[in-house]
Enzyme design. Structure first.
Site, mmCIF file in Angstrom:
data_model
loop_
_atom_site.group_PDB
_atom_site.id
_atom_site.type_symbol
_atom_site.label_atom_id
_atom_site.label_comp_id
_atom_site.label_asym_id
_atom_site.label_seq_id
_atom_site.Cartn_x
_atom_site.Cartn_y
_atom_site.Cartn_z
ATOM 1 N N SER A 10 0.802 -1.227 0.000
ATOM 2 C CA SER A 10 0.000 0.000 0.000
ATOM 3 C C SER A 10 0.833 1.274 0.000
ATOM 4 O O SER A 10 0.294 2.372 -0.150
ATOM 5 C CB SER A 10 -0.928 0.013 1.229
ATOM 6 O OG SER A 10 -0.171 -0.007 2.429
ATOM 7 N N SER A 125 14.570 -7.953 1.501
ATOM 8 C CA SER A 125 15.597 -7.895 2.539
ATOM 9 C C SER A 125 16.203 -6.489 2.521
ATOM 10 O O SER A 125 15.491 -5.503 2.290
ATOM 11 C CB SER A 125 16.639 -8.992 2.301
ATOM 12 O OG SER A 125 17.642 -8.963 3.288
ATOM 13 N N TYR A 139 16.947 -4.010 12.933
ATOM 14 C CA TYR A 139 16.488 -4.055 11.544
ATOM 15 C C TYR A 139 17.445 -4.919 10.735
ATOM 16 O O TYR A 139 17.016 -5.792 9.965
ATOM 17 C CB TYR A 139 16.409 -2.646 10.967
ATOM 18 C CG TYR A 139 15.977 -2.610 9.527
ATOM 19 C CD1 TYR A 139 14.637 -2.758 9.177
ATOM 20 C CD2 TYR A 139 16.911 -2.439 8.502
ATOM 21 C CE1 TYR A 139 14.232 -2.742 7.847
ATOM 22 C CE2 TYR A 139 16.516 -2.418 7.177
ATOM 23 C CZ TYR A 139 15.179 -2.570 6.857
ATOM 24 O OH TYR A 139 14.784 -2.560 5.538
ATOM 25 N N LYS A 143 16.663 -8.680 8.736
ATOM 26 C CA LYS A 143 16.937 -8.910 7.324
ATOM 27 C C LYS A 143 17.993 -9.999 7.129
ATOM 28 O O LYS A 143 17.916 -10.779 6.160
ATOM 29 C CB LYS A 143 17.367 -7.606 6.648
ATOM 30 C CG LYS A 143 16.299 -6.517 6.678
ATOM 31 C CD LYS A 143 14.970 -6.996 6.089
ATOM 32 C CE LYS A 143 13.946 -5.889 5.991
ATOM 33 N NZ LYS A 143 12.677 -6.326 5.375
#
Length: 260
Positions: A10, A125, A139, A143
């Protein structure tokens, strides 16, 4: 008509990808909490942290089509902060969205992909999975975990004719930066933290446009035998190559100098 199912479609890279695939005549099923349907795009409300919500959304899409050609696990968000002072619940939420959200989607689509004996799963990723960024450690960790899972998953589903890849974007200009949850706890002790996060966000806002990453997804989606990993952006490919070439001690020291 080929079919794409994507989470987190979105906004940002996800929306650019939805627009590109739909514009090429693909039927797109977009899974997110905030979205809308339009030509060739069917929005389905979905919370990727809720495994049952993901399964229900995928079943809804599968009930309307007889094939999923490409599945992109793209939902994610960022947090920044000092490892010592970051609230553990924030870390868990980061993994719930970025890692477990992708896992939920993969598990939900695999029965259909096995049934049709083919299809491609692509995980979003980050270059941060390879070049772990200080004050964005969790974060980077989510990943890196995605990269590891994707490699293992490829070997598990190879027999069924299913392909698995990750796309690792570098800095991209999206609303991701403004949406980042930033913790300032401990910055009076770790005095370089504020400057490091500001540097990182400046790089993001002067990075690649999301449409460039959408084109990367498009190229992967249309490969007969995609590679396990791709890096988005020429300069970031060079950085990842240098990471393999140079001693890790040197690479990590360079990152320290960039963000200190």
């Amino acid at each position: 008509m080929k079919t794409l199912l994507i989470s987190g479609g979105s906004s940002g890279i996800g929306k650019a990808t939805v627009d590109l695939f739909a514009g090429h005549g693909w039927m797109v099923y977009e899974l997110s909490r905030h979205g809308s349907s339009r030509d060739n795009v069917h929005h389905i409300d979905c919370d990727v942290t809720d495994e049952q919500s993901v399964l229900s959304a995928v079943n809804q899409a599968v009930s309307q089509t007889d094939r999923l050609d490409v599945v992109i696990a793209n939902a994610g968000f960022g947090i920044s902060g000092i490892i010592e002072f970051t609230d553990t619940e924030e870390v868990r939420h980061q993994f719930d969205v970025n890692f477990f959200g992708a896992l939920h989607l993969a598990k939900a689509v695999l029965p259909q992909l096995r049934k049709q004996h083919g299809g491609t799963i692509i995980f979003t990723s980050s270059v941060a999975a390879i070049l772990s960024v200080p004050y964005q450690a969790f974060y980077s960790a989510t990943k890196a975990a995605l990269n590891a899972m994707a490699l293992a998953l490829q070997n598990e589903v190879r027999y069924f004719g299913i392909h698995v890849s990750v796309l690792m974007p570098g800095d991209v200009q999206t609303g991701f930066t403004a949406a980042r949850n930033k913790s300032v706890a401990g910055e009076d002790i770790y005095t370089s933290a504020h400057k490091a996060v500001a540097t990182m966000e400046h790089d993001e806002q002067h990075g690649l446009c999301p449409q460039q990453m959408a084109k990367c997804f498009w190229r992967i989606a249309n490969k007969r035998n995609p590679a396990p990993q791709y890096v988005g952006g020429g300069s970031y490919k060079l950085l990842c190559f240098l990471d393999r070439l140079l001693p890790k001690r040197l690479v990590n020291w360079i990152e320290y100098k960039v963000y200190s």
